[in-house]
Motif scaffolding. Structure first.
Motif, PDB file in Angstrom:
ATOM      1  N   GLN A   7      -6.323  -2.438  -5.796  1.00  0.00           N
ATOM      2  CA  GLN A   7      -7.540  -1.790  -7.136  1.00  0.00           C
ATOM      3  C   GLN A   7      -7.398  -0.509  -6.666  1.00  0.00           C
ATOM      4  O   GLN A   7      -7.162   0.019  -7.524  1.00  0.00           O
ATOM      5  N   ASN A   8      -6.197  -0.111  -6.259  1.00  0.00           N
ATOM      6  CA  ASN A   8      -5.564   1.748  -6.044  1.00  0.00           C
ATOM      7  C   ASN A   8      -4.825   1.251  -6.702  1.00  0.00           C
ATOM      8  O   ASN A   8      -3.891   2.852  -7.113  1.00  0.00           O
ATOM      9  N   SER A   9      -3.917   0.667  -7.908  1.00  0.00           N
ATOM     10  CA  SER A   9      -2.654   0.303  -8.166  1.00  0.00           C
ATOM     11  C   SER A   9      -3.158   1.904  -9.700  1.00  0.00           C
ATOM     12  O   SER A   9      -3.480   2.160 -10.232  1.00  0.00           O
ATOM     13  N   ASP A  10      -1.872   1.800  -9.998  1.00  0.00           N
ATOM     14  CA  ASP A  10      -0.710   3.156 -10.800  1.00  0.00           C
ATOM     15  C   ASP A  10      -0.770   2.108 -11.787  1.00  0.00           C
ATOM     16  O   ASP A  10      -0.610   1.639 -11.980  1.00  0.00           O
ATOM     17  N   TRP A  11      -0.517   2.688 -13.728  1.00  0.00           N
ATOM     18  CA  TRP A  11      -0.170   2.233 -14.223  1.00  0.00           C
ATOM     19  C   TRP A  11       1.586   1.701 -14.435  1.00  0.00           C
ATOM     20  O   TRP A  11       2.082   0.725 -14.585  1.00  0.00           O
TER      21      TRP A  11
ATOM     22  N   LYS B 116      -7.580  11.790  -4.565  1.00  0.00           N
ATOM     23  CA  LYS B 116      -6.441  10.645  -6.203  1.00  0.00           C
ATOM     24  C   LYS B 116      -6.800   8.711  -4.922  1.00  0.00           C
ATOM     25  O   LYS B 116      -6.574   8.524  -5.912  1.00  0.00           O
ATOM     26  N   SER B 117      -7.672   9.445  -3.620  1.00  0.00           N
ATOM     27  CA  SER B 117      -7.325   8.319  -3.216  1.00  0.00           C
ATOM     28  C   SER B 117      -8.331   6.874  -3.576  1.00  0.00           C
ATOM     29  O   SER B 117      -8.467   5.626  -2.498  1.00  0.00           O
ATOM     30  N   LYS B 118      -9.176   7.058  -3.780  1.00  0.00           N
ATOM     31  CA  LYS B 118     -10.733   6.485  -4.482  1.00  0.00           C
ATOM     32  C   LYS B 118     -10.084   5.090  -4.779  1.00  0.00           C
ATOM     33  O   LYS B 118      -9.556   5.039  -6.354  1.00  0.00           O
ATOM     34  N   SER B 119     -11.074   4.185  -4.165  1.00  0.00           N
ATOM     35  CA  SER B 119     -10.089   2.751  -4.981  1.00  0.00           C
ATOM     36  C   SER B 119     -11.031   2.595  -5.906  1.00  0.00           C
ATOM     37  O   SER B 119     -12.362   2.890  -5.992  1.00  0.00           O
ATOM     38  N   LEU B 120     -10.410   1.897  -7.211  1.00  0.00           N
ATOM     39  CA  LEU B 120     -11.204   1.202  -8.228  1.00  0.00           C
ATOM     40  C   LEU B 120     -11.694  -0.488  -7.997  1.00  0.00           C
ATOM     41  O   LEU B 120     -10.903  -1.043  -6.819  1.00  0.00           O
ATOM     42  N   ALA B 121     -12.520  -0.954  -9.006  1.00  0.00           N
ATOM     43  CA  ALA B 121     -12.416  -2.160  -8.879  1.00  0.00           C
ATOM     44  C   ALA B 121     -11.679  -3.092  -9.072  1.00  0.00           C
ATOM     45  O   ALA B 121     -10.916  -2.796  -9.754  1.00  0.00           O
ATOM     46  N   ARG B 124      -8.834  -2.830 -12.085  1.00  0.00           N
ATOM     47  CA  ARG B 124      -8.521  -1.993 -13.182  1.00  0.00           C
ATOM     48  C   ARG B 124      -7.185  -1.170 -13.080  1.00  0.00           C
ATOM     49  O   ARG B 124      -7.318  -1.567 -11.396  1.00  0.00           O
ATOM     50  N   THR B 125      -7.139  -0.405 -13.467  1.00  0.00           N
ATOM     51  CA  THR B 125      -5.701   0.349 -12.942  1.00  0.00           C
ATOM     52  C   THR B 125      -5.973   1.674 -13.030  1.00  0.00           C
ATOM     53  O   THR B 125      -6.195   2.441 -14.410  1.00  0.00           O
ATOM     54  N   TYR B 126      -4.968   2.424 -12.664  1.00  0.00           N
ATOM     55  CA  TYR B 126      -5.384   4.140 -12.905  1.00  0.00           C
ATOM     56  C   TYR B 126      -3.917   4.437 -13.609  1.00  0.00           C
ATOM     57  O   TYR B 126      -3.041   3.880 -14.149  1.00  0.00           O
ATOM     58  N   ILE B 127      -4.534   5.440 -14.569  1.00  0.00           N
ATOM     59  CA  ILE B 127      -4.139   6.149 -15.958  1.00  0.00           C
ATOM     60  C   ILE B 127      -3.231   7.637 -15.438  1.00  0.00           C
ATOM     61  O   ILE B 127      -2.195   7.280 -15.921  1.00  0.00           O
ATOM     62  N   LYS B 129      -4.320  10.353 -13.342  1.00  0.00           N
ATOM     63  CA  LYS B 129      -5.141  11.076 -12.102  1.00  0.00           C
ATOM     64  C   LYS B 129      -4.664  13.582 -12.597  1.00  0.00           C
ATOM     65  O   LYS B 129      -3.540  12.974 -12.200  1.00  0.00           O
TER      66      LYS B 129
END
Lengths: 298, 398
Positions: A7-11, B116-121, B124-127, B129
């Motif tokens: 859930q906290n992953s980066d692309w 930066k450590s906020k968890s996503l649903a 979902r993936t971070y693009i 930060k």
């Protein structure tokens, strides 16, 4: 990978990916297939090249005595392997080279040895190799003698041999009996390069003539071949003196006919008991002149 | 010895697949070397709906670019868009650990990690930060190290997208044997191409109006403060014209390009335009007022949505300027309309003088921005590697 981590992953996790990449199958159009194939071919080629290099290194290690070549410890030369297509003997060579006993590979300058051997006029070419671990290999090719030549150099009578290529050399290890049997060259105007005559220009013409004489079995009877008129533009001639003292004159054309005539004349003279032939002239077109020294007068 | 690397900027758009090849020399200079383009297929509103078709078209564009230059590329800077891309602001906090109250790197790192450590649903993936700045005991600053404070807050704008859709984009590139070196939100890439440092410091909202969506990025004090996607683009205008004027999509596109204007004068309202242009059976005259009304309605909707999204930044110390880019920004009068709706000065994107004149088109802004992004990242990497250990590492960098 835990659910929270995902859930906290980066692309970038999708690329490195344990997760997403395995979940879906990649679309692979034909262009992509071709490109991947090309990539694999390149990788395979690279692998082959690396394999080839590794094999080469292994082969060199096994066969070229790398350790001996690069080691500081030098092995003494135990054997000199000598090969020649001529008459120079290993014994003479050993005495000539004068390699000190217990000399090692590092002591031997193979280039100097090669130059030293090639400075001998009889040696056409020489190669010197170090065969690891303890052998020195010398391979030579020599000039073959065709005629001998007497000259006075520095008030000293010297004997030279001439090869079919026209190269003069001082004989080394050539049997004295063999030299004695060779016809001597006379009448040649030669220039000297130091103490050795320079290359004879008309050697090819002389070789052809002597080859016919050898084939007819006449050469062994000949003492001297005079080539003073060989370079004559109007009427080139070769004059031979046999061991009996007979002078035979040849033109440089149609050797077969001339030797046939010579054979006939010699056979006829023998049958008639006319052994003291002074001169035979075979250079004439339709006939041969023979002069006997003991021909009975009428 | 100069170190050069060729990188491809790939924009997977609703209308076209655009590939620009750039050579980064010594990690600093960007030299444009070639381009390739292919029409998009299998993409709707910037989302991939047919992976196979989209991959084939993207790969055709890459091959065209490679052939135009004779070079082979390995890495791609991928520009992404789509309505699935969202962003939110998050603040991370840390107390200053040192007894002297001086903020050290470790304090900043703790605050940044917290942000930066906020968890996503799930899914979902971070693009991106993106650090927007810091607050030292409530006071904003950009570089807190060495300053005195008790408490530090790090403010981040976090951009994230749908994992499956991002995977699709990555698959398109990876299935062609290429690496995705950077993934960049198209709005950010376009902003890099059409704004300068001065504009970014003063406060600028860059809107890239594309074919299927409009991506925006708001910069202030030299940093990104907000990004987003409005699901309206040039295709919607074409669709509206098609429905409103009862024309085919092809003719609607022609009408939009040739006489489409966001704002028209009183004189132009009475003018008419031939729908087909060949004056044969079926060709009809369309009043410019009707065309304008349709286009204006859709664009007003776009700018109103945009206004809602950036409402908090409109006003003193916020957005000082609006910059429009992307293919649809070529419509006449669009800046006047945007300025009227958002009540801020508006202009079209202006490219840096280093960009070749033949590339200074609004539709190329994303691809150019992607190259600029790759250059910036490369420059940052080369600075990291400039130390002795970095140089040693460079020896083994194949």
């Amino acid at each position: 990978m835990s659910k929270k981590k995902l859930q906290n992953s980066d692309w970038r996790d999708l690329i490195r990916g344990a997760g997403a990449l395995k979940q879906r199958s990649a679309p692979v159009p034909w262009r992509a297939r071709l490109r991947k194939l090309w990539l694999w071919i390149r990788r395979l080629f690279l692998l082959c090249a690396i394999g080839g290099l590794a094999f080469g290194a292994w082969y060199a290690y096994r066969n070229l005595y790398i350790e001996e070549i690069f080691s500081s410890e030098a092995h003494p030369i135990k054997k000199i392997e000598f090969k020649t297509d001529g008459v120079i003997s290993p014994k003479w060579l050993t005495s000539y080279l004068k390699l000190p006993k217990k000399s090692t590979f590092n002591d031997v300058n193979i280039f100097a040895l090669k130059n030293s051997l090639e400075s001998l006029t009889q040696v056409k070419s020489a190669s010197v190799e170090r065969i690891y671990p303890d052998t020195l290999r010398i391979v030579m090719t020599e000039h073959k003698p065709m005629v001998k030549f007497f000259a006075k150099v520095d008030y000293t009578d010297r004997i030279y041999l001439m090869s079919p290529e026209g190269i003069f050399f001082e004989p080394i290890c050539v049997n004295a009996g063999f030299v004695e049997k060779l016809p001597s060259l006379a009448g040649a105007s030669l220039k000297f390069d130091g103490s050795v005559p320079q290359k004879y220009e008309h050697a090819a013409a002389l070789e052809e003539f002597l080859a016919y004489a050898q084939a007819k079995g006449e050469l062994a009877n000949w003492k001297e071949v005079n080539v003073s008129s060989l370079a004559n533009l109007t009427m080139p001639l070769l004059s031979v003196k046999t061991r009996n003292g007979t002078q035979i004159i040849f033109s440089t054309k149609d050797y077969i006919k001339q030797f046939d005539r010579l054979e006939y004349i010699l056979r006829y003279s023998k049958e008639k008991g006319l052994n003291a032939i002074e001169r035979i002239d075979l250079s004439l077109k339709g006939r041969a002149d023979v002069k006997y020294s003991d021909y009975p007068k009428k | 010895m100069s170190d050069s690397k060729t990188i491809a900027a790939l924009e997977i758009g609703t209308g076209k697949m655009q590939v620009f090849l750039g050579e980064i020399i010594d990690g600093k200079i960007m030299n444009f070397v070639g381009s390739g383009q292919a029409t998009s297929d299998g993409i709707k509103k910037a989302d991939i709906i047919d992976l196979y078709k989209a991959a084939a078209q993207a790969q055709a564009a890459i091959i065209a670019a490679e052939r135009s230059t004779g070079t082979s590329i390995k890495g791609v800077c991928l520009g992404i868009s789509g309505t699935h891309i969202k962003g939110f602001r998050n603040v991370g906090s840390a107390n200053v650990a040192g007894a002297d109250g001086i903020v050290r790197r470790e304090d900043v790192e703790r605050a940044k990690n917290d942000a930066k450590s906020k968890s996503l649903a799930e899914g979902r993936t971070y693009i991106h930060k993106i650090c927007c700045g810091y607050h030292l005991d409530g006071q904003y600053c950009t570089d807190p190290i060495g300053r005195k404070a008790e408490h530090i807050d790090a403010e981040y704008w976090l951009v994230h997208g749908d994992t499956a859709k991002l995977s699709d984009d990555i698959h398109i590139v990876q299935s062609f044997g290429l690496n995705v070196e950077h993934m960049v939100f198209s709005g950010i890439a376009s902003a890099l191409a059409v704004t300068n440092a001065e504009q970014k410091n003063a406060g600028v909202l860059v809107v890239d109006i594309g074919c299927g969506t409009s991506d925006y990025a708001y910069f202030n004090k030299g940093r990104i403060f907000q990004t987003g996607v409005v699901p309206i683009g040039g295709d919607h205008i074409t669709n509206d014209l098609s429905f409103g004027l009862r024309l085919s999509r092809k003719n609607s596109e022609r009408v939009k390009i040739h006489c489409g204007k966001a704002v028209i004068s009183e004189d132009e309202k009475s003018q008419k335009f031939w729908s087909l242009g060949d004056r044969q059976i079926g060709d009809k005259k369309i009043p410019m007022a009707a065309i304008n009304a349709i286009i204006r309605a859709r664009l007003e909707e776009l700018f109103l949505i945009l206004r809602e999204e950036v409402e908090e930044f409109l006003g003193e110390g916020g957005i000082r300027e609006l910059v429009l880019t992307g293919g649809t920004s070529n419509l006449d009068g669009i800046c006047e309309l945007a300025s009227a709706v958002l009540e801020i000065p508006c202009s079209k994107g202006k490219f840096d003088s280093s960009v070749r004149p033949n590339l200074r088109y609004q539709e190329f802004s994303t691809a150019l921005g992607l190259l600029e992004y790759a250059r910036n990242e490369r420059e940052r990497d080369s600075k990291k590697k400039s130390g002795p250990l970095g140089l040693l590492g460079g020896l083994f960098n194949f």
